[in-house]
Design an enzyme around this catalytic site. Structure first.
Site, mmCIF file in Angstrom:
data_model
loop_
_atom_site.group_PDB
_atom_site.id
_atom_site.type_symbol
_atom_site.label_atom_id
_atom_site.label_comp_id
_atom_site.label_asym_id
_atom_site.label_seq_id
_atom_site.Cartn_x
_atom_site.Cartn_y
_atom_site.Cartn_z
ATOM 1 N N HIS A 155 2.335 -6.296 67.275
ATOM 2 C CA HIS A 155 3.669 -6.328 66.675
ATOM 3 C C HIS A 155 3.801 -7.423 65.623
ATOM 4 C CE1 HIS A 155 4.513 -4.493 70.637
ATOM 5 N NE2 HIS A 155 4.039 -5.598 71.164
ATOM 6 N N ALA B 191 -13.818 16.427 23.231
ATOM 7 C CA ALA B 191 -12.870 15.473 23.824
ATOM 8 C C ALA B 191 -12.215 14.600 22.755
ATOM 9 C CB ALA B 191 -13.587 14.594 24.842
ATOM 10 N N ASN C 67 -5.752 -10.882 72.463
ATOM 11 C CA ASN C 67 -4.397 -10.330 72.450
ATOM 12 C C ASN C 67 -3.510 -11.219 71.562
ATOM 13 O OD1 ASN C 67 -2.462 -8.278 73.738
ATOM 14 N ND2 ASN C 67 -1.403 -10.215 74.023
ATOM 15 N N GLN D 60 -15.738 12.394 15.894
ATOM 16 C CA GLN D 60 -15.152 13.371 14.976
ATOM 17 C C GLN D 60 -13.932 12.748 14.309
ATOM 18 O OE1 GLN D 60 -13.189 16.700 16.765
ATOM 19 N NE2 GLN D 60 -13.074 17.890 14.866
ATOM 20 N N GLY E 102 -6.476 34.818 22.452
ATOM 21 C CA GLY E 102 -7.299 35.744 21.699
ATOM 22 C C GLY E 102 -7.922 36.780 22.618
#
Length: 446
Positions: A359, A8, A373, A73, A140
């Site tokens: 609403h 990675a 309500n 690395q 390859g």
């Protein structure tokens, strides 16, 4: 014993992104996390992630992965050089090393397990994963006998015309006898066009090399640019949808919908076009989602409908109707048999059983009881410019259209709020609350 090394460290320049390539998102996860997940079932004794370009960002993303070791690395000088960095880390290790690529995210766990098992049973020094491609140009070629013993790997540019008819290709995924590999890694040389050390070259240095052919070549698709990322996203989404359709979920237009792997569905769920599920979603039996809906990190009970709406970090009970054009924000909890209607936004609020917010309303930092309500245009004014405050509405209460409840405020049970009211004080049980100015008419105004 098994160790896993995931490559990675690459720059991923073709992505043209500020984000490291292995952290690019795919169906709700990153590329490298998908690779880590795919090999977790093997329960390796060591897990090594070889990082380089933007190493710190990659490490920060993966801090929650317990037992993951990072190997740096620097510089990035090829795949062989990457694995050379593991030599001091695995000194004294006696087992197999599985080498995976952080940008090959579609490998199935069963494929990886098969590769490792075949390697162990054959007694090979190295077993590589191969794929037969319809168009192997640029790859390859792997040449082997009928027993699967590899005789050579020839790069495309070095193949004769006859050799190019062979469509068996190297997928770049290997299982090694670690001690045998460690002995030949120092022998790698950079005598090639790129001036890099290639892990592929170790195959010629090891006496016994075998191969295992992957059943589905799409599993070994690598990602180097946005086009390949989009292609892998499409393949993974198709895989997810096909799985759930076989489990009893209906997609009326499958290609227009996307899922994450953390989604769970009951039976007889119907997902309409342009509906997207992200993160961890748990959807009950008989739900109808969409069209045109986004559901993210949400739990929906049985028989819920979500029409042209957004449900994010919310919990919804059974037999609830949501939408069209509703927005359930984080912390919203909707009990059974509620109705959340047109252009309603609910944030960090609990809505009791059987209540209706039909609403044009905003309900924030509120607790609504059962069978409340809420009239059209009702607003909970929860923010005073410094802090958020709580609104409480008792069972069986109702608000008239265009009401404003200025928090902190408590409305008892069976309260009625007259239309157009702005309330700033608590209201006792069973009361009528009016908070509007008296209507004034001046005749002959014009």
């Amino acid at each position: 014993m098994l160790a896993v090394a995931i490559l990675a460290a690459g720059k991923g320049t073709r992505m043209k992104s500020c984000l490291p390539k292995v952290l690019q998102p795919l169906a709700g996860s990153t590329l490298v996390e998908r690779v880590l997940t795919s090999c977790s079932g093997l329960q390796p004794q060591r897990r090594l992630l070889i990082v380089g370009h933007q190493a710190q960002e990659v490490q920060q993303q993966l801090t929650d992965w317990q037992g993951l070791e990072f190997v740096v690395q620097q510089p990035q000088n090829g795949t062989g050089h990457a694995v050379q960095q593991v030599l001091p880390v695995l000194e004294g290790f006696d087992g197999e090393l599985l080498v995976l690529n952080g940008d090959v995210p579609l490998l199935r766990p069963s494929t990886i397990e098969h590769l490792v098992n075949e390697h162990r049973s054959s007694g090979a020094d190295v077993t590589l994963l191969t794929a037969r491609l319809a168009d192997p140009t640029g790859y390859g070629r792997v040449f082997s006998d009928q027993q699967g013993r590899v005789s050579s790997i020839v790069e495309h540019r070095d193949c004769s015309d006859e050799q190019r008819h062979n469509n068996l290709t190297n997928a770049g995924i290997y299982c090694f006898n670690w001690k045998k590999l460690a002995a030949v890694l120092p022998q790698l040389c950079s005598d090639n066009d790129q001036g890099e050390l290639y892990l592929t070259d170790t195959v010629a240095l090891l006496p016994i090399a075998m191969h295992v052919e992957v059943a589905d070549p799409d599993e070994v698709n690598g990602i180097n640019d946005r086009c390949q990322l989009a292609n892998c996203e499409a393949l993974l989404q198709e895989r997810l949808r096909n799985y759930w359709m076989k489990e009893g979920v209906t997609f009326t237009d499958p290609a227009s919908c996307t899922l994450s792997e953390d989604c769970q569905f009951g039976r007889d769920v119907v997902i309409e076009p342009q509906t997207h599920l992200r993160g961890c979603c748990n959807i009950g039996d008989g739900c109808q989602l969409g069209p045109g809906s986004l559901i993210e990190n949400a739990e929906l009970g049985h028989g819920v409908s979500v029409l042209h709406s957004v449900v994010c970090d919310a919990k919804v009970g059974n037999e609830v109707a949501i939408g069209p054009f509703s927005h359930l924000r984080p912390g919203a909890g909707i009990a059974d048999q509620c109705r959340i209607g047109n252009f309603v936004e609910i944030k960090k609020s609990q809505i009791g059983e059987g209540s209706k917010v039909n609403h044009l309303s905003y309900i924030g930092d509120a607790q609504l009881g059962r069978h409340v309500n809420v009239g059209a245009g009702t607003i909970t004014a929860n923010y005073d410019g410094v802090r958020k405050h709580l609104t409480v509405v008792g069972d069986n209460s109702k608000t008239g259209a265009n009401s404003v409840l200025v928090a902190p405020i408590v409305l008892g049970s069976d309260v009625t709020v007259g239309a157009g009211s702005t309330l700033t004080k608590d209201v006792p049980n069973g009361a009528l609350a009016l908070g509007r100015s008296k209507q004034l008419i001046k005749n002959g105004w014009q």
